[in-house]
Design an enzyme around this catalytic site. Structure first.
Site, short mmCIF file in Angstrom:
data_model
loop_
_atom_site.label_atom_id
_atom_site.label_comp_id
_atom_site.label_asym_id
_atom_site.label_seq_id
_atom_site.Cartn_x
_atom_site.Cartn_y
_atom_site.Cartn_z
N CYS B 86 0.84 -1.20 0.00
CA CYS B 86 0.00 0.00 0.00
C CYS B 86 0.88 1.26 0.00
CB CYS B 86 -0.98 -0.04 1.19
SG CYS B 86 -2.30 1.15 1.02
N HIS B 203 -3.65 -5.58 1.13
CA HIS B 203 -3.03 -5.79 2.44
C HIS B 203 -2.99 -7.26 2.83
CE1 HIS B 203 -2.48 -1.64 3.74
NE2 HIS B 203 -3.60 -1.36 3.09
N GLU B 205 -1.07 -8.55 4.95
CA GLU B 205 -0.82 -8.66 6.39
C GLU B 205 -2.12 -8.64 7.20
OE1 GLU B 205 -0.79 -6.01 4.71
OE2 GLU B 205 -0.77 -4.16 5.85
#
Lengths: 79, 248
Positions: B86, B203, B205
């Site tokens: 990002c 994302h 994560e």
């Protein structure tokens, strides 16, 4: 010396903000506004002894930081 | 192995990345402040999501001049795995470590939703354990993720197989409706020519545990661990990375 730097998206790059403003103006009845491109404007106060030196310094900082050469171009005015 | 997670003023997914590295993967991770000039002996670098420097001027434009970026650049040039997520992707692009640009989303909306990505290439440190064509589900959260490159740059990205992820529907079809931000060629993530620097807007994560709605992001971080393990077996541990002079 003072310099003004105008940064705009290159013509080949779509400007969704400009398009949205254009659409809003059309909604307001301004059919004569054919296109809107939004940009950024910088006023620089420069330690430079001449207009040429001021222009060169403004161009250097525009190349390094103010504009992204992949998507933007710029124009400089010195006074 | 050890991850370095770079913290800029305004980073806000740094703890998410550390949580995945340590609690999900059981590896070690260190948050490295942007004023640090070295990476503390890390084996891989993550540039996390967030709003570094408030997104002032352009996203990622100020962060690229942080002292730590000299060390990140030197690490990347030595072949070390670097992943930008990002805002981290935006920083890698502004720093010139990845080509192209990330523009304001096509419809000006900040998109915050789950999307699907198709894995296009698996010969990068971030995708080596994924299957070609595998569809991963994970969230996006950005206002400027509309990938752009001039036609000649785009051609070379495709010809060199540097497009790593594309936005698709759940069946792996790259439709316009499945493209959340208007990215050209539905590009969600790319790598550099040497293939060790990867950036993506979604994302992973935040998609590593079932409680978060998806575990599809795990394979990407596990790929980094596998890459580092393979590298460690193949060659002696590299010397401590020191900062090079930042290129400005």
């Amino acid at each position: 010396m003072r310099a003004r730097v105008f940064v705009t998206l290159k013509p080949s790059v779509f400007d969704p903000q400009g398009k949205t403003i254009q659409d809003a103006l059309h909604t307001l009845g301004y059919a004569g506004v054919h296109d809107v491109r939004q940009g950024k404007y910088f006023e620089l106060d420069l330690a430079a002894g001449s207009a040429d030196a001021a222009r060169a310094l403004a161009a250097e900082v525009a190349d390094k930081l103010l504009a992204n050469p992949v998507i933007e171009s710029y124009r400089i005015e010195v006074e | 192995m050890k991850f370095a997670i770079i913290v800029f003023p305004g980073s806000n997914r740094d703890e998410d990345a550390r949580h995945v590295a340590t609690h999900v993967l059981g590896q070690s991770a260190e948050l490295v402040y942007h004023k640090d000039a070295d990476l503390h002996g890390a084996d891989a670098v993550i540039l996390p999501g967030g709003f570094s420097y408030g997104d002032y001027l352009r996203t990622g434009a100020i962060a690229r001049f942080s002292p730590v970026m000299g060390a990140v650049r030197a690490f990347a040039e030595r072949g070390g795995p670097v992943v930008g997520i990002c805002n981290g992707f935006q920083i890698l692009i502004e720093a010139g470590l990845l080509p192209g640009a990330l523009l304001r989303n096509r419809d000006l909306k900040f998109v915050c939703e789950f999307v699907h990505l198709r894995v296009e290439q698996t010969d990068t440190p971030f995708t080596r354990l994924a299957q070609p064509g595998q569809v991963l589900r994970m969230p996006v959260a950005h206002g400027e993720g509309n990938f752009f490159a001039e036609p000649d740059v785009l051609r070379s990205l495709e010809a060199n197989r540097q497009v790593i992820f594309r936005y698709t529907d759940a069946a792996g079809r790259a439709t316009d409706a499945a493209n959340p931000n208007g990215s050209v060629h539905a590009i969600a993530g790319i790598c550099n020519a040497a293939r060790n620097v990867v950036g993506l807007m979604p994302h992973p994560e935040d998609a590593c545990e079932a409680a978060l709605g998806s575990t599809d992001g795990r394979v990407l971080f596990e790929s980094i661990v596998a890459t580092v393990a393979a590298g460690a077996a193949a060659r002696p541990r590299p010397a401590v990375v020191t900062a090079a002079t930042p290129r400005v």
